[in-house]
Design an enzyme around this catalytic site. Structure first.
Site, PDB file in Angstrom:
ATOM      1  N   CYS A 136     -38.313 -14.168  29.509  1.00  0.00           N
ATOM      2  CA  CYS A 136     -37.947 -13.927  28.122  1.00  0.00           C
ATOM      3  C   CYS A 136     -38.486 -15.051  27.226  1.00  0.00           C
ATOM      4  CB  CYS A 136     -36.438 -13.746  27.984  1.00  0.00           C
ATOM      5  SG  CYS A 136     -35.974 -12.946  26.428  1.00  0.00           S
ATOM      6  N   HIS A 170     -34.565  -9.915  32.021  1.00  0.00           N
ATOM      7  CA  HIS A 170     -33.536 -10.672  32.716  1.00  0.00           C
ATOM      8  C   HIS A 170     -33.035  -9.851  33.908  1.00  0.00           C
ATOM      9  CE1 HIS A 170     -33.241 -13.649  29.528  1.00  0.00           C
ATOM     10  NE2 HIS A 170     -33.135 -12.676  28.644  1.00  0.00           N
TER      11      HIS A 170
END
Length: 519
Positions: free
Chosen positions: A336, A437
């Site tokens: 991310c 994630h």
């Protein structure tokens, strides 16, 4: 059984989240339909529900302890710090406002009814709701319009179990002092105490527990012993200060060393929990350039302030250490925000408002931040060699949109192909990045990645055979066992069924004295 209970702590990291999860697990194993609740959570560790709502990871973990799917009502207000003075506020899993510490106090009036409605809805659908407080109820400067501690207890008429951390010392002062600074109406809701993280023979506490009862009129429901490794899905970075478990012995001849860059605004650092569950894999959080250069794998995790963390990496010299790793073919994985800062540039008029900023230049991507946050679960297949063609899944929480640079100049290949056939993430040499994630929780993809790392580093490392889902379940059962073995369950059930006890005494410290003056 029906009812609700609020678990508060004398301080952050006293054990509220794990005690709440333990009570949930204990009740669920007895066939009680139970749900967790945290009115207000300040954490950059978050999860995405099936409906695309963002909630604290601790509440997602507590839902797992209950054996149910997480939902937005379990954490109606989530505060995600984005810097020293500002935070993003989410309501029912969606971005609601950006606020400073002062402006958030004014925002609370609009949040109170949604919080109470969320709790009421859970109580209608479940036999029991175990609520978790935030910080400490003794933060009396924040008592006005409190949503998560005594304000919630009063509004919903909840009994409060107050948890004290004996490992820090002064647990009796913590418990008595917390009670004493509350006004009489708040004290009425403090129904019982629980002592957490005790090392040694708990019988030596008996005189103190007797005195605690004499002073306060409240009993302790039990003393939980210290247990190593209870760091599953921690909700704030205080957990990173605790010693981590030594890895299980390796299956092969060698071990793997994973260094996770401890970003100042780190988020979702629980992404690496699954790596630490593999035998022979040591995981540590670090800001040392030496660690970054020597590790077998470096993970750059998520960030709630990507540009600020990128600037800090450069100030610490970690940019040069990462460049040397990349040139040497030593594996790096960005997740991310960590993926975004590995790229060529970041255009951010949303989070940092810094405009166009040069990235580390290790991946041929450019990231543009958009006002709307992307929240969704994803699935697909590992497209690049490190993921071995494994089925993959994860979830996205981001304003930044990383895209490969102009066609014809892109080196490398997509890391993942999504279920809809779109490319996701990127791999150039030994540098990989993804927006997902939770990717490493998949057993096949995690082990394929680690085998790739082992090959690149010349290590004779072999994966384990225990699924990470089983590791999670085992850890949740340990929490349930702690409650079953060390807490007076009859007294706990009575609190849930009977609500706030009548006739509890008040400790009176609320006498006016002369005002303090500045020296």
């Amino acid at each position: 059984m029906s009812g609700a209970l609020l678990v508060c702590g004398t301080a952050s990291d006293a054990g509220k989240s794990l005690v709440t999860a333990g009570i949930c697990r204990s009740l669920a194993r007895r066939g009680v339909r139970v749900a967790p609740f945290k009115a207000q959570n300040m954490a950059n560790n978050s999860a995405v529900t099936a409906s695309g709502a963002e909630i604290g990871r601790a509440q997602a973990m507590q839902a797992a302890a209950c054996g149910i799917e997480p939902e937005a009502a379990m954490n109606p207000v989530l505060i995600k710090p984005a810097g020293e003075t500002s935070s993003q506020v989410l309501l029912m899993g969606r971005p609601y406002a950006n606020a400073t510490a002062r402006s958030y106090q004014e925002l609370k009036a609009s949040l109170e009814q949604p919080v109470l409605d969320a709790l009421s809805g859970l109580r209608e659908r479940f036999d029991a709701v175990i609520c978790e407080g935030a910080g400490s109820p003794a933060e009396i400067n924040l008592r006005s319009r409190d949503l998560a501690n005594m304000g919630l207890a009063r509004a919903a008429d909840l009994p409060v179990l107050l948890v004290g951390d004996i490992d820090r010392g002064g647990v009796f002062a913590q418990l008595v002092g917390t009670l004493a600074v509350l006004d009489a109406a708040d004290q009425r809701h403090i129904a019982a105490f629980l002592i957490n993280k005790f090392r040694g023979d708990a019988t030596v506490l008996a005189p103190g527990l007797d005195m605690l009862h004499d002073l306060t009129g409240r009993c302790s429901l039990g003393t939980l012993p210290w247990r190593e490794g209870l760091w599953l899905d921690a909700e704030d970075s205080l957990a990173l200060q605790a010693p981590q478990l030594a890895p299980a012995p390796p299956v092969g001849a060698d071990t793997l060393d994973v260094a996770v860059v401890r970003l100042r605004h780190i988020s979702n650092f629980t992404d690496v929990d699954a790596l630490a569950a593999e035998p022979g894999v040591g995981v540590r959080f670090t800001r040392s350039a030496v660690d970054v250069e020597r590790a077998d794998l470096v993970v750059i995790p998520g960030s709630k302030a990507t540009v600020a963390d990128l600037q800090q990496l450069r100030a610490d010299g970690l940019d040069r250490a990462l460049l040397r790793r990349a040139r040497a073919g030593a594996p790096i994985l960005g997740v991310c925000g960590g993926y975004q800062l590995l790229g060529e540039r970041i255009s951010d008029d949303v989070e940092s408002r810094a405009g166009v900023v040069d990235g580390l230049g290790l991946l041929p991507i450019a990231t543009t931040f958009h006002p709307n946050k992307l929240l969704r679960r994803q699935s697909g297949t590992g497209a690049a060699a490190p993921l071995g063609g494994a089925a993959v899944s994860g979830y996205e929480i981001r304003h930044g949109d990383p895209q490969p640079v102009a066609a014809g100049s892109v080196a490398g290949e997509p890391l993942i192909t999504t279920a809809s056939g779109e490319p996701e993430g990127w791999l150039t040499g030994a540098v990989a990045g993804t927006s997902w994630h939770g990717l490493l929780e998949g057993d096949a993809v995690r082990r394929a990645l680690l085998r790739w790392v082992a090959d690149a580093r010349g290590r004779d490392w072999l994966p384990g055979d225990v699924p990470f889902a089983a590791v999670r379940e085992r850890r949740l059962d340990v929490l349930g066992d702690l409650i079953d073995e060390h807490v007076d369950r009859d007294a706990l059930d009575a609190l849930l069924a009977g609500g706030v006890p009548e006739g509890l005494p008040t400790l009176d410290l609320h006498r006016r004295t002369t005002a303090c003056s500045a020296s």
